[in-house]
Design a protein around this motif. Structure first.
Motif, PDB file in Angstrom:
ATOM      1  N   TYR A 433       0.836  -1.212   0.000  1.00 31.20           N
ATOM      2  CA  TYR A 433       0.000   0.000   0.000  1.00 31.20           C
ATOM      3  C   TYR A 433       0.868   1.259   0.000  1.00 31.20           C
ATOM      4  N   LEU A 434       1.975   1.220   0.777  1.00 32.79           N
ATOM      5  CA  LEU A 434       2.865   2.388   0.808  1.00 32.79           C
ATOM      6  C   LEU A 434       3.495   2.631  -0.564  1.00 32.79           C
ATOM      7  N   LEU A 435       3.901   1.558  -1.241  1.00 30.34           N
ATOM      8  CA  LEU A 435       4.485   1.694  -2.574  1.00 30.34           C
ATOM      9  C   LEU A 435       3.462   2.225  -3.571  1.00 30.34           C
ATOM     10  N   MET A 436       2.205   1.814  -3.413  1.00 31.49           N
ATOM     11  CA  MET A 436       1.163   2.274  -4.340  1.00 31.49           C
ATOM     12  C   MET A 436       0.862   3.769  -4.153  1.00 31.49           C
ATOM     13  N   GLU A 437       1.149   4.287  -2.962  1.00 29.60           N
ATOM     14  CA  GLU A 437       0.932   5.715  -2.706  1.00 29.60           C
ATOM     15  C   GLU A 437       2.128   6.560  -3.150  1.00 29.60           C
ATOM     16  N   ASP A 438       3.183   5.893  -3.680  1.00 30.68           N
ATOM     17  CA  ASP A 438       4.416   6.586  -4.046  1.00 30.68           C
ATOM     18  C   ASP A 438       4.438   6.968  -5.526  1.00 30.68           C
ATOM     19  N   ASN A 439       3.237   7.139  -6.109  1.00 35.18           N
ATOM     20  CA  ASN A 439       3.086   7.541  -7.522  1.00 35.18           C
ATOM     21  C   ASN A 439       3.882   6.641  -8.468  1.00 35.18           C
ATOM     22  N   PRO A 440       3.612   5.337  -8.435  1.00 32.60           N
ATOM     23  CA  PRO A 440       4.343   4.443  -9.357  1.00 32.60           C
ATOM     24  C   PRO A 440       3.898   4.651 -10.793  1.00 32.60           C
ATOM     25  N   LYS A 441       4.739   4.179 -11.744  1.00 33.76           N
ATOM     26  CA  LYS A 441       4.383   4.219 -13.159  1.00 33.76           C
ATOM     27  C   LYS A 441       3.276   3.212 -13.447  1.00 33.76           C
ATOM     28  N   PRO A 442       2.553   3.388 -14.551  1.00 33.48           N
ATOM     29  CA  PRO A 442       1.454   2.444 -14.861  1.00 33.48           C
ATOM     30  C   PRO A 442       1.897   0.998 -14.870  1.00 33.48           C
ATOM     31  N   ALA A 443       3.048   0.697 -15.478  1.00 34.32           N
ATOM     32  CA  ALA A 443       3.515  -0.703 -15.526  1.00 34.32           C
ATOM     33  C   ALA A 443       3.825  -1.205 -14.122  1.00 34.32           C
ATOM     34  N   GLN A 444       4.410  -0.301 -13.300  1.00 39.75           N
ATOM     35  CA  GLN A 444       4.725  -0.688 -11.923  1.00 39.75           C
ATOM     36  C   GLN A 444       3.450  -0.890 -11.110  1.00 39.75           C
ATOM     37  N   LEU A 445       2.446  -0.047 -11.358  1.00 34.91           N
ATOM     38  CA  LEU A 445       1.172  -0.172 -10.635  1.00 34.91           C
ATOM     39  C   LEU A 445       0.508  -1.508 -10.936  1.00 34.91           C
ATOM     40  N   GLU A 446       0.627  -1.944 -12.188  1.00 33.21           N
ATOM     41  CA  GLU A 446       0.048  -3.259 -12.548  1.00 33.21           C
ATOM     42  C   GLU A 446       0.733  -4.372 -11.755  1.00 33.21           C
ATOM     43  N   ASN A 447       2.075  -4.296 -11.632  1.00 33.65           N
ATOM     44  CA  ASN A 447       2.797  -5.311 -10.853  1.00 33.65           C
ATOM     45  C   ASN A 447       2.403  -5.250  -9.380  1.00 33.65           C
ATOM     46  N   LEU A 448       2.248  -4.016  -8.856  1.00 32.29           N
ATOM     47  CA  LEU A 448       1.859  -3.867  -7.452  1.00 32.29           C
ATOM     48  C   LEU A 448       0.464  -4.431  -7.208  1.00 32.29           C
ATOM     49  N   ASN A 449      -0.460  -4.165  -8.143  1.00 31.73           N
ATOM     50  CA  ASN A 449      -1.825  -4.704  -7.980  1.00 31.73           C
ATOM     51  C   ASN A 449      -1.802  -6.222  -7.993  1.00 31.73           C
ATOM     52  N   MET A 450      -0.964  -6.801  -8.886  1.00 29.66           N
ATOM     53  CA  MET A 450      -0.851  -8.268  -8.940  1.00 29.66           C
ATOM     54  C   MET A 450      -0.293  -8.800  -7.622  1.00 29.66           C
ATOM     55  N   LEU A 451       0.747  -8.137  -7.083  1.00 26.49           N
ATOM     56  CA  LEU A 451       1.342  -8.562  -5.827  1.00 26.49           C
ATOM     57  C   LEU A 451       0.352  -8.407  -4.671  1.00 26.49           C
ATOM     58  N   LYS A 452      -0.405  -7.291  -4.681  1.00 22.35           N
ATOM     59  CA  LYS A 452      -1.413  -7.055  -3.630  1.00 22.35           C
ATOM     60  C   LYS A 452      -2.483  -8.139  -3.665  1.00 22.35           C
ATOM     61  N   PHE A 453      -2.959  -8.458  -4.875  1.00 14.99           N
ATOM     62  CA  PHE A 453      -4.001  -9.488  -5.024  1.00 14.99           C
ATOM     63  C   PHE A 453      -3.505 -10.832  -4.500  1.00 14.99           C
ATOM     64  N   SER A 454      -2.245 -11.196  -4.877  1.00 19.66           N
ATOM     65  CA  SER A 454      -1.700 -12.491  -4.457  1.00 19.66           C
ATOM     66  C   SER A 454      -1.497 -12.526  -2.941  1.00 19.66           C
ATOM     67  N   ALA A 455      -0.974 -11.431  -2.368  1.00 17.31           N
ATOM     68  CA  ALA A 455      -0.715 -11.407  -0.932  1.00 17.31           C
ATOM     69  C   ALA A 455      -2.014 -11.499  -0.136  1.00 17.31           C
ATOM     70  N   GLU A 456      -3.055 -10.750  -0.572  1.00 15.83           N
ATOM     71  CA  GLU A 456      -4.335 -10.792   0.155  1.00 15.83           C
ATOM     72  C   GLU A 456      -4.974 -12.173   0.057  1.00 15.83           C
ATOM     73  N   ASN A 457      -4.887 -12.806  -1.128  1.00 20.20           N
ATOM     74  CA  ASN A 457      -5.431 -14.166  -1.263  1.00 20.20           C
ATOM     75  C   ASN A 457      -4.671 -15.146  -0.383  1.00 20.20           C
ATOM     76  N   LEU A 458      -3.345 -14.967  -0.313  1.00 19.11           N
ATOM     77  CA  LEU A 458      -2.541 -15.844   0.528  1.00 19.11           C
ATOM     78  C   LEU A 458      -2.900 -15.659   1.999  1.00 19.11           C
ATOM     79  N   LEU A 459      -3.147 -14.408   2.423  1.00 20.09           N
ATOM     80  CA  LEU A 459      -3.544 -14.148   3.802  1.00 20.09           C
ATOM     81  C   LEU A 459      -4.889 -14.802   4.110  1.00 20.09           C
ATOM     82  N   THR A 460      -5.811 -14.753   3.128  1.00 22.00           N
ATOM     83  CA  THR A 460      -7.109 -15.424   3.307  1.00 22.00           C
ATOM     84  C   THR A 460      -6.917 -16.921   3.486  1.00 22.00           C
ATOM     85  N   LEU A 461      -6.018 -17.510   2.659  1.00 22.49           N
ATOM     86  CA  LEU A 461      -5.745 -18.948   2.775  1.00 22.49           C
ATOM     87  C   LEU A 461      -5.170 -19.275   4.149  1.00 22.49           C
TER      88      LEU A 461
END
Length: 644
Positions: A433-461
């Protein structure tokens, strides 16, 4: 069956290549060669040769061949090099990376319409998918390979493909189909006198007849396979066929011959250090002595089996960790190539965080999964020993005490590990979340969203595994606190209504107006149950609607009884699977898991929480039409809050 496939894999993996024992000769030819195309061919062949003895050197030769082939636009050379590169990973058991390179080679052979190369790659892809457990995909590739080999008129290739297809049908328990292919392969390989191929065909037919209780045929083919393995000095094959003969004699109750074959096989296994084959041999010996009521001997061999099984599991865990590291090293390499010209400090930090977190989490999950399996295995051994050795009360008491202590230790370990893993996971999610607030580039934001999605799913598991562990150990207790029922239902329905809109389906809500607003119970566990059922309904529904209704089915001055119903028009559940879906890590079928994802824990946890409530869940479903889940719960009225 899996070992039969493995030996065939090593024998035929690169059908079409002639395995040379003279790597030095190849290197000398490479040094003397002036033609670039010849250099590519020799480098690709060296890559293949070294795949079986030094995978790192193999990959070095393959990458040199690929670079040179691309420089001179030599597509056939690139395809051959990618094939050898894939083999170097497959030999190590890294099948996911291996199939990536095999498919790359397949595209290149298709581009130049090289029929021989396509036949070889279809065969190799089929074997890798069989190693990955995807038998249907494996069968598809082997059928394509067989069709091409028939077109090319290659009897050896046809015989090998038929043997592979037969082994897949045997693995799938399609015995009639397996027998048809084995007989065809046997006839063809006998015509061309291929001794090595015949040995594996007779082995497979011996195993098939053993499974179908045709003991005479099983012994006939197993003996022929054994004689061919002796001729070929293949001691592993000799041990395997001896086990098949021993198990067949066991079916005939000929214990003397069964013992002779199994002990001979055990001796060979110990010489060869073939641990997986030894496991089957020890288990067969234990079963043989148990049938003869020789419980001391049966117990002794079973204890050897469990001790060796633990050793093998630990070795597999170590291998899995190395495989995970290899996969992430591969992914890291691909990322570095893609981002070479755009790399900056922020990207470097992000990539390093991703790799470290992924490797750490993967290793922890492997350990967590091993602990869970170890706990289940310990409990199963305890139950088996209690049933089989009832007369030995003093021995059983000691073993039972030790096993319970081990099970409790593993339960505590699982609980502690789940808590410990959640803490770094929360830190990881916070960092994202902190990295996403650091004005990342569009390509970087896509990677961050993918990482966020995977981490949240892993936490649910992880949360699901922790809940399951608490439920199984009896440590989960229900709360009894006042809560606003209407507010709880509104929060749940609002979120899922938006989710349903995104999928283009309807979310229908029907709440009985007679339900009191203020109730006493456990709102957290009620929310968990409803979230599991409604999210499943939306996930498995592509069109139509998901309806959620709550009705009063009983009411008094102090209590109210409610019936909850979640119904969808989704894919439905086959009738024969409607009981098993409430088991741990279970979904309707493997295709459901691949298409929709999920751990298979939601319904198992839901059923056990409802059991704590004193209730049970019922399901009515028709495949292709939809599913309906319902349950009833009683709550106390909170009259004080109602009046306020």
């Amino acid at each position: 069956m899996k070992r039969l496939f493995f030996y065939i894999l090593l024998t035929f993996l690169c059908y079409g290549y002639s395995v040379s024992k003279h790597t030095d000769s190849l290197k000398q030819r490479l040094l003397k060669s002036d033609a670039d195309t010849t250099k590519v061919k020799l480098l690709a062949k060296l890559g293949f040769e070294y795949a079986f003895i030094d995978p790192d050197s193999s990959r070095l030769f393959c990458h040199q061949a690929i670079d040179l082939a691309e420089d001179i636009d030599f597509t056939r050379g690139s395809a051959d090099a990618y094939n050898s590169l894939a083999i170097s990973y497959d030999i190590e058991g890294n099948h996911e990376v291996s199939i990536t390179y095999f498919l790359t080679a397949l595209d290149l052979y298709n581009k130049i319409d090289n029929r021989e190369g396509l036949a070889r790659i279809y065969n190799n892809c089929g074997m890798v998918y069989q190693s990955l457990g995807d038998t249907l995909r494996s069968l598809e590739f082997h059928n394509q390979s067989l069709a091409l080999e028939k077109e090319l008129g290659d009897p050896t290739g046809i015989g090998y493909s038929m043997t592979q297809i037969a082994s897949i049908h045997l693995q799938m328990e399609h015995y009639d189909s397996a027998l048809v292919y084995y007989r065809s392969a046997l006839e063809l390989l006998e015509e061309i006198g291929d001794v090595q191929g015949l040995s594996y065909v007779h082995w497979g037919m011996g195993e098939l007849y053993m499974y179908t209780n045709n003991t005479e045929k099983a012994l006939e083919h197993s003996r022929q396979a054994y004689e061919l393995f002796v001729q070929d000095e293949n001691r592993k094959g000799m041990s395997e066929t001896s086990i098949i003969m021993g198990r067949t004699y066991l079916k005939q109750k000929d214990y003397a011959k069964a013992e002779e074959q199994l002990l001979f096989a055990l001796g060979l296994c110990k010489e060869l250090e073939a641990k997986n084959v030894m496991l089957e041999c020890l288990l067969s010996l234990s079963e043989m002595y148990k049938q003869q009521s020789k419980f001391d001997e049966a117990l002794a061999y079973y204890e050897q089996y469990t001790a060796l099984k633990d050793t093998v599991l630990k070795s597999e865990m170590t291998a899995n960790i190395k495989e995970i590291e290899s996969k992430y090293n591969f992914e890291k390499q691909q990322q570095q190539i893609a981002l070479l010209n755009k790399e900056n400090n922020f990207q470097t930090r992000l990539r390093n965080i991703f790799i470290v977190v992924a490797i750490t989490i993967s290793c922890l999950l492997v350990m967590l999964y091993w602990a869970y399996l170890s706990k289940a295995r310990t409990m199963e051994v305890l139950k088996t020993k209690n049933k089989e050795i009832e007369k030995k009360n003093s021995i059983i008491a000691i073993e039972k005490q030790n096993a319970l202590a081990a099970a409790q230790a593993k339960t505590d370990f699982l609980s502690v590990m789940s808590h410990e893993i959640r803490t770094p996971m929360n830190v990881v999610i916070g960092s994202i979340y902190l990295l996403m607030e650091d004005n990342p580039k569009p390509a970087q934001l896509e990677n961050l969203n993918m990482l966020k999605f995977s981490a949240e799913n892993l936490l649910t598991l992880l949360n699901d595994i922790l809940d399951l562990n608490k439920l199984e150990s009896g440590k989960l207790e229900l709360e009894s606190i006042p809560f606003d029922f209407n507010l709880l239902i509104k929060g749940i329905s609002t979120g899922y209504s938006a989710e349903a809109d995104k999928k283009g389906i309807k979310f229908l809500l029907d709440i009985d107006e007679q339900i009191p607003s203020q109730l006493i119970g456990d709102p957290g566990r009620l929310s968990q149950i409803l979230n599991n059922l409604i999210s499943n309904g939306i996930k498995f529904t592509e069109e139509g609607s998901v309806s959620f209704s709550i009705k009063v089915v009983g009411k008094s001055h102090k209590k109210v009884k409610l019936k909850f119903v979640v119904e969808d028009t989704g894919i439905g559940i086959p009738e024969e699977k409607q009981d098993s879906i409430f088991n741990n890590f279970t979904q309707a079928n493997s295709n459901t898991t691949r298409k929709y994802g999920g751990s298979g824990l939601g319904l198992a946890i839901t059923k056990q929480i409802l059991k704590l409530f004193g209730s049970e869940i019922s399901v009515k479903s028709k495949e292709g039409k939809g599913s309906k889940f319902s349950f009833k719960l009683s709550f106390k009225n909170d009259h004080v809050l109602e009046k306020a």
